[in-house]
Design an enzyme around this catalytic site. Structure first.
Site, PDB file in Angstrom:
ATOM      1  N   VAL A 472       0.829  -1.212   0.000  1.00  0.00           N
ATOM      2  CA  VAL A 472       0.000   0.000   0.000  1.00  0.00           C
ATOM      3  C   VAL A 472       0.864   1.263   0.000  1.00  0.00           C
ATOM      4  O   VAL A 472       0.724   2.142  -0.855  1.00  0.00           O
ATOM      5  CB  VAL A 472      -0.971   0.009   1.206  1.00  0.00           C
ATOM      6  N   LYS A 679     -13.712  -3.966  11.139  1.00  0.00           N
ATOM      7  CA  LYS A 679     -14.345  -3.055  10.180  1.00  0.00           C
ATOM      8  C   LYS A 679     -15.760  -2.687  10.625  1.00  0.00           C
ATOM      9  O   LYS A 679     -16.167  -1.525  10.558  1.00  0.00           O
ATOM     10  CB  LYS A 679     -14.393  -3.702   8.795  1.00  0.00           C
TER      11      LYS A 679
END
Ligand code: ADP
Ligand code: ASP
Ligand code: MG
Length: 811
Positions: A472, A679
């Site tokens: 990332v 999440k």
């Protein structure tokens, strides 16, 4: 006729003196050339005399250097011959006098102000002789004969009337080129040599220009003109084409060293324009300082300047309220002692008056104030005075401020967001200057952030620290590299990556890294990094508009956010740990960010680049209420359930997910539902529910004991689940259903678990590693809002991080 002044840097080397010769000889008109000492010589003269006075025999060597500088210049620029010989002799005589004076000081170990003034005068005496010899047809005049001072408050000040008269007499007729030493003068009564203060050659030139009604005054220096800020502190400061006398005065008074403050007044009085030009770039336009500036639509502020060595003395006490004459007494006693006050701020309650003075004057100022108010102090009406030192004063200046509301708001808002505390401030009713006092350690940051936010700079700058350069982070750096030019051109935004950090190394650089070879650079020049060094370096850099970008999955790094936010550093996290940690911690981080006016953003924590958190926030801020969230949030699990077939057993699909880098390096984090739980907790919190990971009900499809022991054990054990899975899969196939691992929030209750969805369910057709979110809200009740797309992958995650960064820049 014009007056041209060349500063020390313009006469500092053979090359620059030859430039001076060319510039003057091309000037045409009769000119008066005022010169400073050779660059750095005044400092050296002062330093050498202090050494001699302290009995340090090293003064001889320091003096030797002064001699060498002058001899070398003469050697390099004057052609051999009779005149060179004579010049060398004259210089030699002056230097011999100087040597005798130093020797005398060394012997008696005393340095009076008078002797000190004599010593520094040699700098300009020597340089003017050299320049006069070099320039064709030049005649030298000694300014001691016509620049006259008198002693006031133990300081030498110019006797204007006498000087004007003498200047006019001296230059009744002007030769083609007259060369005059700047800075030096003499006392009108004793005739002793004095000077006009450090940087005073500008003043000499202005006084001559005004006395003779010159057409213009040119100040030649080493920069392209008067700039928006000191270019040594603000690398992207640029030249201001026009300044009014008022603006120039304000900027100079507050430390813009390019022009000595008293210079402006005499020429302003006579309406003589001042031109600031660069000796090293004579064709550059430079700056014009004059009465009226054109460009009425120019920016609200023209420039920023600062004074570093500031002290603040506050006279305060309830006994002051309503008492007439306190301020009168403060200023009277300070004036009597020759202390200059450059900033005053009084609260309208009248119980405190703060005074900004130079640190060199601070102790004396306190002493005389304490004496003046001794009676009130004794009675407890006024507190004893103390100086707050190590401060700096900054001024923003511009005549257009008068017509623009909101400048002070923007100024203080910008400072606040960057964690810079304003200790005192003042704005005069003329509205051309707002000045404020801050801790001197924040000066660089303050100047940069103001320069940046008032668009004095061509670009707005965002300073990024990128932590984690795996898939990332690496992808993010690539994206920044490829977008940089466009962002600068189209959005006026400059992204500076000022820190790059991986698991073992870190590198930091105020001016930003060229990102072409960051991995090699980090390997070659990075310092070993740890949680502590990262924290200390990032905070220690104290750089403006800064953002810490966390592309790791490390709890250690997540534990630094609080410190960063508290130091007004925004945080953008791809790392989910902080936002899903204990509720109190999550809340605290958000609160600190809000209070400090910085951002804590983590859009990519859920659904990678999909706009989920922002959407939830937008709904809530506009008054909607989230009633229900249903979502498939694990790209890994979705991939696994989409792949499982008669030919591909469950255990094999887990392997594939890991090999294709969909899963976490340890796929159990995905299989245990932990990743989805994190999440869901984040989504629920953003939707306004107070939830912790333990509150989420789990219906897992892999028995708990598979998550104990090592990863190796897991790989060995997991095929044992294949048969049972295949059996259930067959039934599912027959019923035309799909497995989905669904996260759900309903009526404040959160759960995760495997769900069998039929063909009419929106989750049924979800492909590959995609994510899907259904938001049922007050407004989207019957037909929930649906967000769907790639929910994993370095490219889209990095793009989401990038979007968070851009939202901080607000462009
Ligand atoms: P000189 O020797 O020519 O008198 P100075 O050193 O006194 O030169 O002044 C020029 C220097 O002033 C520049 O080199 C620059 O670093 C500094 N400076 C500070 N503020 C400004 C500003 N606003 N614009 C231009 N220069 C500035
Ligand atoms: N030489 C003096 C100084 O350095 C005066 C000047 O350069 O203006 O302060
Ligand atoms: Mg100067």
């Amino acid at each position: 006729m014009k007056v041209m002044k060349f500063g020390g840097t313009s006469v500092g080397s053979a090359k620059s003196i030859l430039n001076v010769k060319r510039i003057v000889e091309a000037a045409g008109d009769p000119v008066i050339v005022v010169v400073s000492a050779l660059g750095g010589i005044t400092d050296k003269l002062i330093h050498t005399s202090k050494m001699a006075a302290a009995g340090d025999s090293g003064y001889e060597e320091a003096f030797g250097e002064i001699v060498r500088r002058h001899e070398e210049i003469v050697e390099d620029i004057i052609p051999a011959g009779e005149r060179k010989h004579a010049l060398k002799q004259r210089i030699g005589e002056l230097l011999n006098e100087l040597r005798d004076i130093f020797q005398g000081i060394f012997l008696i170990k005393d340095l009076s102000p008078k002797t000190s003034d004599t010593i520094v005068s040699y700098g300009e005496r020597l340089s003017s002789i050299i320049v006069a010899e070099l320039i064709e047809g030049a005649e030298r005049f000694d300014s001691r004969a016509f620049v006259k001072t008198e002693k006031k408050h133990s300081k030498h000040t110019l006797d204007k009337d006498l000087t004007n008269r003498l200047v006019r007499e001296t230059f009744r007729s002007i030769p083609k080129v007259a060369v005059v030493p700047g800075f030096i003068s003499s006392d009108k009564t004793t005739g002793e040599v004095t000077n006009l203060g450090r940087g005073g050659s500008d003043y000499t030139a202005a006084v001559i220009a005004a006395a003779l009604d010159a057409d213009s005054l040119e100040i030649w220096t080493d920069v392209d003109g008067f700039m928006t800020a000191d270019p040594r502190v603000i690398p992207n400061a640029y030249t201001i084409t026009e300044l009014s006398y008022v603006e120039a005065t304000e900027l100079c008074n507050f430390g813009a060293k390019v022009v000595y403050p008293p210079t402006i007044y005499p020429v302003c009085h006579k309406n003589i324009p001042i031109l600031i030009k660069n000796t090293f770039n004579p064709d550059g336009a430079g700056t014009v300082i004059k009465q009226e500036v054109s460009s009425p639509q120019s920016k609200a502020i023209k420039g920023i300047s600062s004074i570093n060595d500031t002290s603040l003395i506050t006279v305060q006490g309830l006994g002051m309220v309503g008492v007439i004459g306190v301020n009168y007494r403060i200023f009277k006693v300070l004036a009597k002692n020759g202390i200059s006050v450059f900033l005053v701020s009084q609260a309208s309650s009248e119980n405190s008056t703060s005074i900004g003075v130079r640190t060199a004057d601070a102790d004396l100022a306190c002493e005389v104030l304490n004496e003046e108010f001794a009676k009130e102090i004794e009675m407890g009406e006024i507190s004893p005075m103390q100086a707050e030192k190590d401060l700096a004063t900054v001024a923003i200046v511009g005549e257009n401020m008068k017509h623009t509301p909101g400048i002070a708001g923007k100024l203080f808002g910008t400072l606040g967001r960057n964690g810079i505390n304003v200790i005192a401030c003042a704005q005069g009713a003329s509205e051309t200057n707002i000045s404020f006092v801050i801790d001197s350690r924040s000066l660089r940051k303050a100047l940069n952030v103001i320069h940046d936010s008032f668009f004095l700079s061509e670009y707005q700058v965002l300073n990024l620290f990128i932590c984690g350069i795996g898939t990332v982070g690496g992808s993010l750096i690539e994206q920044i590299r490829s977008q940089r030019e466009r962002l600068m051109a189209e959005n006026g935004l400059k992204l500076h990556v000022v820190g790059i950090i991986d698991g073992s190394r870190a590198m930091f650089g105020r001016n930003g890294f060229d990102l072409a070879n960051f991995r090699e650079e980090l390997k070659a020049h990075g310092m070993p990094s740890s949680r502590e060094t990262i924290r200390d370096e990032v905070i220690g850099m104290n750089i403006f508009n800064s953002v810490f970008v966390d592309c790791t999955a490390s709890p250690d790094i997540a534990s630094l956010y609080k410190d960063f936010l508290q130091h007004n550093i925004s945080v953008v996290a791809a790392n989910k740990i902080a936002a899903s940690s204990e509720y109190e911690n999550y809340r605290e981080l958000k609160t600190i960010a809000r209070r400090r006016g910085v951002k804590f953003l983590f859009e990519t924590n859920v659904g990678a680049g999909l706009p989920i958190i922002n959407t939830i926030n937008d709904l809530i801020h506009s008054g909607d209420k989230i009633l229900k969230i249903e979502a498939v949030l694990s790209g890994t699990l979705n991939y696994i359930f989409n792949k499982v077939s008669a030919d591909l057993p469950f255990s094999r699909t887990i392997r594939m997910a890991q090999e294709e880098r969909y899963s976490e390096p340890d796929p159990r984090i995905d299989l245990s539902g932990k990743d989805v739980i994190r999440k869901l907790v984040i989504l629920a919190r953003e939707a306004g529910y107070r939830i912790d990971q333990e509150d989420v009900e789990k219906n897992l499809f892999v028995p708990n004991d598979f998550f104990e022991g090592s990863l190796d054990d897991f790989w060995k054990k997991v095929p044992s689940l294949d048969a049972a899975f295949e059996e259930r899969r067959r039934i599912l196939e027959k019923e035309h259903k799909h497995w989905r691992f669904v996260a759900k929030l309903e009526e404040g209750k959160a759960s995760v678990g495997l769900q069998e969805v039929a063909a009419n369910h929106p989750f049924y057709g979800l492909e590959g590693s995609n994510n899907i979110i259904l938001l049922t809200t007050e407004r989207y009740k019957e037909y929930p809002m649906m967000i769907q797309g790639y929910g994993a992958g370095a490219g889209v995650t990095a793009a989401g991080v990038f979007a968070d960064i851009m939202s901080i820049a607000n462009v």
